[in-house]
Design a protein around this motif. Structure first.
Motif, PDB file in Angstrom:
ATOM      1  N   ILE A  45       7.871  59.553  54.036  1.00 33.06           N
ATOM      2  CA  ILE A  45       7.042  58.785  54.957  1.00 33.06           C
ATOM      3  C   ILE A  45       6.855  59.659  56.184  1.00 33.06           C
ATOM      4  O   ILE A  45       7.591  59.546  57.151  1.00 33.06           O
ATOM      5  CB  ILE A  45       7.715  57.468  55.385  1.00 33.06           C
ATOM      6  CG1 ILE A  45       8.144  56.689  54.148  1.00 33.06           C
ATOM      7  CG2 ILE A  45       6.762  56.636  56.224  1.00 33.06           C
ATOM      8  CD1 ILE A  45       8.951  55.462  54.467  1.00 33.06           C
ATOM      9  N   GLU A  46       5.952  60.568  56.082  1.00 29.22           N
ATOM     10  CA  GLU A  46       5.870  61.535  57.175  1.00 29.22           C
ATOM     11  C   GLU A  46       5.171  60.899  58.383  1.00 29.22           C
ATOM     12  O   GLU A  46       4.353  59.992  58.235  1.00 29.22           O
ATOM     13  CB  GLU A  46       5.155  62.813  56.735  1.00 29.22           C
ATOM     14  CG  GLU A  46       3.660  62.760  56.728  1.00 29.22           C
ATOM     15  CD  GLU A  46       3.112  62.133  55.469  1.00 29.22           C
ATOM     16  OE1 GLU A  46       1.902  62.174  55.311  1.00 29.22           O
ATOM     17  OE2 GLU A  46       3.894  61.595  54.663  1.00 29.22           O
ATOM     18  N   GLY A  47       5.549  61.344  59.528  1.00 33.86           N
ATOM     19  CA  GLY A  47       4.847  60.891  60.719  1.00 33.86           C
ATOM     20  C   GLY A  47       5.522  59.742  61.444  1.00 33.86           C
ATOM     21  O   GLY A  47       5.154  59.427  62.554  1.00 33.86           O
ATOM     22  N   ILE A  48       6.501  59.089  60.847  1.00 31.66           N
ATOM     23  CA  ILE A  48       7.178  58.010  61.541  1.00 31.66           C
ATOM     24  C   ILE A  48       8.656  58.367  61.646  1.00 31.66           C
ATOM     25  O   ILE A  48       9.291  58.690  60.654  1.00 31.66           O
ATOM     26  CB  ILE A  48       7.035  56.683  60.781  1.00 31.66           C
ATOM     27  CG1 ILE A  48       5.569  56.299  60.699  1.00 31.66           C
ATOM     28  CG2 ILE A  48       7.814  55.582  61.483  1.00 31.66           C
ATOM     29  CD1 ILE A  48       5.336  55.019  59.942  1.00 31.66           C
ATOM     30  N   THR A  49       9.176  58.301  62.845  1.00 30.38           N
ATOM     31  CA  THR A  49      10.586  58.594  63.015  1.00 30.38           C
ATOM     32  C   THR A  49      11.340  57.303  63.297  1.00 30.38           C
ATOM     33  O   THR A  49      10.753  56.275  63.582  1.00 30.38           O
ATOM     34  CB  THR A  49      10.808  59.552  64.200  1.00 30.38           C
ATOM     35  OG1 THR A  49      10.496  58.842  65.397  1.00 30.38           O
ATOM     36  CG2 THR A  49       9.933  60.781  64.095  1.00 30.38           C
ATOM     37  N   PHE A  50      12.642  57.412  63.214  1.00 29.20           N
ATOM     38  CA  PHE A  50      13.499  56.273  63.541  1.00 29.20           C
ATOM     39  C   PHE A  50      13.197  55.769  64.945  1.00 29.20           C
ATOM     40  O   PHE A  50      13.119  54.567  65.189  1.00 29.20           O
ATOM     41  CB  PHE A  50      14.962  56.702  63.409  1.00 29.20           C
ATOM     42  CG  PHE A  50      15.935  55.690  63.920  1.00 29.20           C
ATOM     43  CD1 PHE A  50      16.063  54.455  63.310  1.00 29.20           C
ATOM     44  CD2 PHE A  50      16.722  55.968  65.029  1.00 29.20           C
ATOM     45  CE1 PHE A  50      16.963  53.518  63.778  1.00 29.20           C
ATOM     46  CE2 PHE A  50      17.624  55.039  65.512  1.00 29.20           C
ATOM     47  CZ  PHE A  50      17.745  53.808  64.883  1.00 29.20           C
ATOM     48  N   LEU A  51      12.990  56.706  65.865  1.00 28.62           N
ATOM     49  CA  LEU A  51      12.716  56.282  67.237  1.00 28.62           C
ATOM     50  C   LEU A  51      11.347  55.623  67.366  1.00 28.62           C
ATOM     51  O   LEU A  51      11.142  54.777  68.237  1.00 28.62           O
ATOM     52  CB  LEU A  51      12.840  57.466  68.211  1.00 28.62           C
ATOM     53  CG  LEU A  51      14.280  57.900  68.501  1.00 28.62           C
ATOM     54  CD1 LEU A  51      14.306  59.046  69.497  1.00 28.62           C
ATOM     55  CD2 LEU A  51      15.135  56.746  69.002  1.00 28.62           C
ATOM     56  N   ASP A  52      10.411  56.015  66.514  1.00 30.45           N
ATOM     57  CA  ASP A  52       9.127  55.299  66.496  1.00 30.45           C
ATOM     58  C   ASP A  52       9.371  53.835  66.150  1.00 30.45           C
ATOM     59  O   ASP A  52       8.826  52.929  66.768  1.00 30.45           O
ATOM     60  CB  ASP A  52       8.173  55.882  65.445  1.00 30.45           C
ATOM     61  CG  ASP A  52       7.556  57.196  65.894  1.00 30.45           C
ATOM     62  OD1 ASP A  52       7.552  57.447  67.117  1.00 30.45           O
ATOM     63  OD2 ASP A  52       7.093  57.956  65.040  1.00 30.45           O
ATOM     64  N   LEU A  53      10.197  53.640  65.127  1.00 31.08           N
ATOM     65  CA  LEU A  53      10.522  52.269  64.727  1.00 31.08           C
ATOM     66  C   LEU A  53      11.168  51.521  65.888  1.00 31.08           C
ATOM     67  O   LEU A  53      10.823  50.383  66.184  1.00 31.08           O
ATOM     68  CB  LEU A  53      11.504  52.278  63.551  1.00 31.08           C
ATOM     69  CG  LEU A  53      10.958  52.227  62.145  1.00 31.08           C
ATOM     70  CD1 LEU A  53      12.108  52.024  61.169  1.00 31.08           C
ATOM     71  CD2 LEU A  53       9.957  51.096  61.984  1.00 31.08           C
ATOM     72  N   TYR A  54      12.117  52.185  66.522  1.00 35.21           N
ATOM     73  CA  TYR A  54      12.808  51.552  67.645  1.00 35.21           C
ATOM     74  C   TYR A  54      11.818  51.183  68.750  1.00 35.21           C
ATOM     75  O   TYR A  54      11.782  50.051  69.223  1.00 35.21           O
ATOM     76  CB  TYR A  54      13.885  52.491  68.197  1.00 35.21           C
ATOM     77  CG  TYR A  54      14.504  51.981  69.478  1.00 35.21           C
ATOM     78  CD1 TYR A  54      15.494  51.013  69.443  1.00 35.21           C
ATOM     79  CD2 TYR A  54      14.074  52.452  70.721  1.00 35.21           C
ATOM     80  CE1 TYR A  54      16.042  50.521  70.616  1.00 35.21           C
ATOM     81  CE2 TYR A  54      14.614  51.961  71.895  1.00 35.21           C
ATOM     82  CZ  TYR A  54      15.603  51.000  71.834  1.00 35.21           C
ATOM     83  OH  TYR A  54      16.123  50.504  72.999  1.00 35.21           O
ATOM     84  N   ASP A  55      10.997  52.155  69.132  1.00 32.47           N
ATOM     85  CA  ASP A  55      10.087  51.934  70.252  1.00 32.47           C
ATOM     86  C   ASP A  55       9.089  50.819  69.969  1.00 32.47           C
ATOM     87  O   ASP A  55       8.745  50.050  70.850  1.00 32.47           O
ATOM     88  CB  ASP A  55       9.321  53.219  70.575  1.00 32.47           C
ATOM     89  CG  ASP A  55      10.220  54.265  71.216  1.00 32.47           C
ATOM     90  OD1 ASP A  55      11.184  53.866  71.897  1.00 32.47           O
ATOM     91  OD2 ASP A  55       9.972  55.465  71.030  1.00 32.47           O
ATOM     92  N   HIS A  87      19.004  52.279  60.737  1.00 32.51           N
ATOM     93  CA  HIS A  87      19.048  53.716  60.516  1.00 32.51           C
ATOM     94  C   HIS A  87      19.749  54.045  59.201  1.00 32.51           C
ATOM     95  O   HIS A  87      19.288  54.880  58.428  1.00 32.51           O
ATOM     96  CB  HIS A  87      19.767  54.394  61.676  1.00 32.51           C
ATOM     97  CG  HIS A  87      19.840  55.884  61.527  1.00 32.51           C
ATOM     98  ND1 HIS A  87      20.970  56.534  61.097  1.00 32.51           N
ATOM     99  CD2 HIS A  87      18.909  56.839  61.706  1.00 32.51           C
ATOM    100  CE1 HIS A  87      20.735  57.822  61.026  1.00 32.51           C
ATOM    101  NE2 HIS A  87      19.496  58.042  61.394  1.00 32.51           N
TER     102      HIS A  87
END
Lengths: 219, 288
Positions: A45-55, A87
């Motif tokens: 799933i490129e382009g989304i990071t854990f911090l993106d989810l958090y934010d 996570h």
């Protein structure tokens, strides 16, 4: 202990794995949708990071946790715990239809765990509800502060048992559909409908009682 | 029996969202970065398909894009000091690039899965002996923040979970292969296997792309473009996960364009989101 123990949040992943095998052995619990406990084959799933989810999802989780009955002083810790589980389980996200039901499925288990622990500690979270509302207000309409109304709501929701509270909150406040609630809570659809009905009735009685108490207090 | 008017009223009031303050947001964020490790926090979600190699360079470019472009909710709110964050991120990138080289160089000798988001966290726990890192990526001193943050308060079960789940290239082999690390060439966002992602992820990714585009356009002084992107977002995702970001950017663009409806829209946003982390941004753009 409820039979749906396999759906309860467990802080120890290895214990969850053990429960996973117990779940397969028990016919009643096996009928429910599975909660994957081990990362199988995560997809790219490129382009989304854990911090993106958090934010992007923090406000949603924060709010939901509060509505599900976590006291203000513990919200930060509970939210942090939820995102740690998120996570750890990122791999499980694969194939889910909705980020929010997935997140809420995790959140609700962490909240259940937290509330059980609080209860075991004998924490009495219930403030005196009468002291919350303006003494001159006769009905929720007249409560000057909207925030105060929300506090009253949360205290009244505390009078419901956890199962009904969860369903009522998810339906009325989070405005989820019954199938979504079933996914989040791990209960089957009929149970969700039943709990929603029963929860609404009970909540109505609780509010009526609250109103009556206030009327008496003002006389 | 259904709900009476009082009960209805209470529930309606309860629908108003109460949101975390910017401080709470940042505090939890930095605690999380501390516990999962900065590299793990920034690694793109998911890592491998069965037996396939990791698309390390692809991750690097998108992580970079996330960090650099998505400044609204990204770097600006990080609890770790900005400098340390970027540096830690660079160290992560360097390590990940090295992981990709390890793979390309000696695929046969390595376990099939090298999980980019796990590897750096573990490397931070047991740092390889003075790795020769290319200066452009991570000066040796720069690794300190990353290790410090990771060491802070990682509970033992978290650590065992990580080491249990991750099969990592032995750190001792890394330094030798590190020498010829090239600059990671940014790749286009359109990477292989987009069809494999579930719809929710696609949605969030599309939303992110629009929000990033609008953010970039605003920063580059092209508010009309930003407005276009956000109108597009509003049409496509009226209840999107990034609705609040969208509204904030939209209002900011309206204000930058000096549109007549801007003041009313700005007020509506400030009233509708009294605890929004984007308040400052909207105020800056509108209420000067």
């Amino acid at each position: 202990m409820r039979p749906s123990i396999a759906f309860d949040y467990d802080p120890e992943p290895r214990l969850a794995d053990r429960l996973g095998s117990a779940r397969a052995a028990s016919p009643t619990v096996a009928a429910m949708p599975p909660v994957p406990s081990s990362p199988a084959e995560p997809k790219e799933i490129e382009g989304i990071t854990f911090l993106d989810l958090y934010d992007t999802q923090l406000a949603f989780v924060w709010n939901g946790v509060k509505r599900l009955g976590v006291e203000d002083s513990a919200i930060e810790d509970v939210v942090q715990e939820i995102f740690l589980v998120v996570h750890r389980r990122l791999a499980d996200f694969e194939g889910r239809s909705s980020i929010r039901t997935w997140l809420f499925g995790i959140a609700i288990r962490v909240v259940r765990h937290h509330r059980r622990r609080q209860r075991a500690k004998g924490a009495t979270a219930l403030e005196d509800i009468e002291s919350l509302a303006d003494a001159n207000a006769r009905s929720p309409h007249e409560l000057a502060e909207k925030g105060q109304m929300v506090d009253v709501l949360h205290r009244l929701l505390d009078e419901l048992d956890d199962d009904k509270r969860e369903v009522l909150v998810l339906a009325e406040l989070e405005q989820m559909t019954a199938p979504e609630i079933a996914e989040v809570t791990g209960a089957n659809l009929n149970t969700v409908y039943w709990r929603l009905r029963a929860g609404r009735q009970e909540f109505e009685r609780i509010v009526t009682r609250y109103q009556a108490r206030r009327e008496r207090a003002l006389r | 029996m259904s709900l009476g008017p009082h009960a209805r009223k209470l529930l309606e009031a309860g629908r108003a969202r109460s949101e975390p303050s910017a401080e709470e947001r940042a505090r939890v964020r930095s605690a999380l970065v501390g516990r999962v490790g900065p590299a793990a926090a920034l690694a793109t979600i998911a890592t491998k398909t069965a037996g396939a190699t990791v698309a390390a360079t692809a991750s690097v470019s998108s992580v970079g894009a996330t960090l650099v472009k998505f400044g609204i909710v990204g770097a600006a709110l990080v609890g770790v000091s900005g400098g340390g964050y970027v540096v830690a991120h660079r160290a992560a990138v360097a390590r990940r690039v090295s992981a990709s080289h390890v793979e390309q160089g000696s695929t046969a000798t390595l376990p099939t899965s090298v999980m980019p988001q796990e590897a750096p966290a573990i490397a931070a726990e047991a740092p390889p002996p003075a790795p020769v890192l290319p200066l452009a990526f991570a000066p040796p001193a720069a690794i300190a923040p990353s290790s410090a943050v990771t060491a802070l308060g990682t509970p033992s079960h978290e650590r065992t979970a990580q080491s249990r789940d991750a099969i990592v290239a032995p750190p001792s082999t890394a330094p030798a292969i590190l020498e010829p690390v090239p600059t990671p060439t940014p790749e286009p966002q359109a990477n292989p296997q987009p069809a494999a992602s579930p719809p929710a992820v696609d949605t969030l990714r599309s939303e992110l792309a629009l929000v990033r585009a609008a953010h970039d356009a605003l920063r580059e002084g092209r508010p009309a473009v930003a407005l276009e992107r956000m109108d597009e977002h509003r049409r496509a995702y009226p209840d999107g996960a990034l609705g609040e970001e969208r509204d904030a950017l939209r209002v900011s663009a309206l204000c930058a364009l000096g549109r007549p409806e801007a003041p009313a829209e700005a007020r509506a946003f400030l009233e509708g989101h009294p605890t929004s982390p984007f308040l400052a941004r909207v105020r800056d753009a509108c209420l000067r």
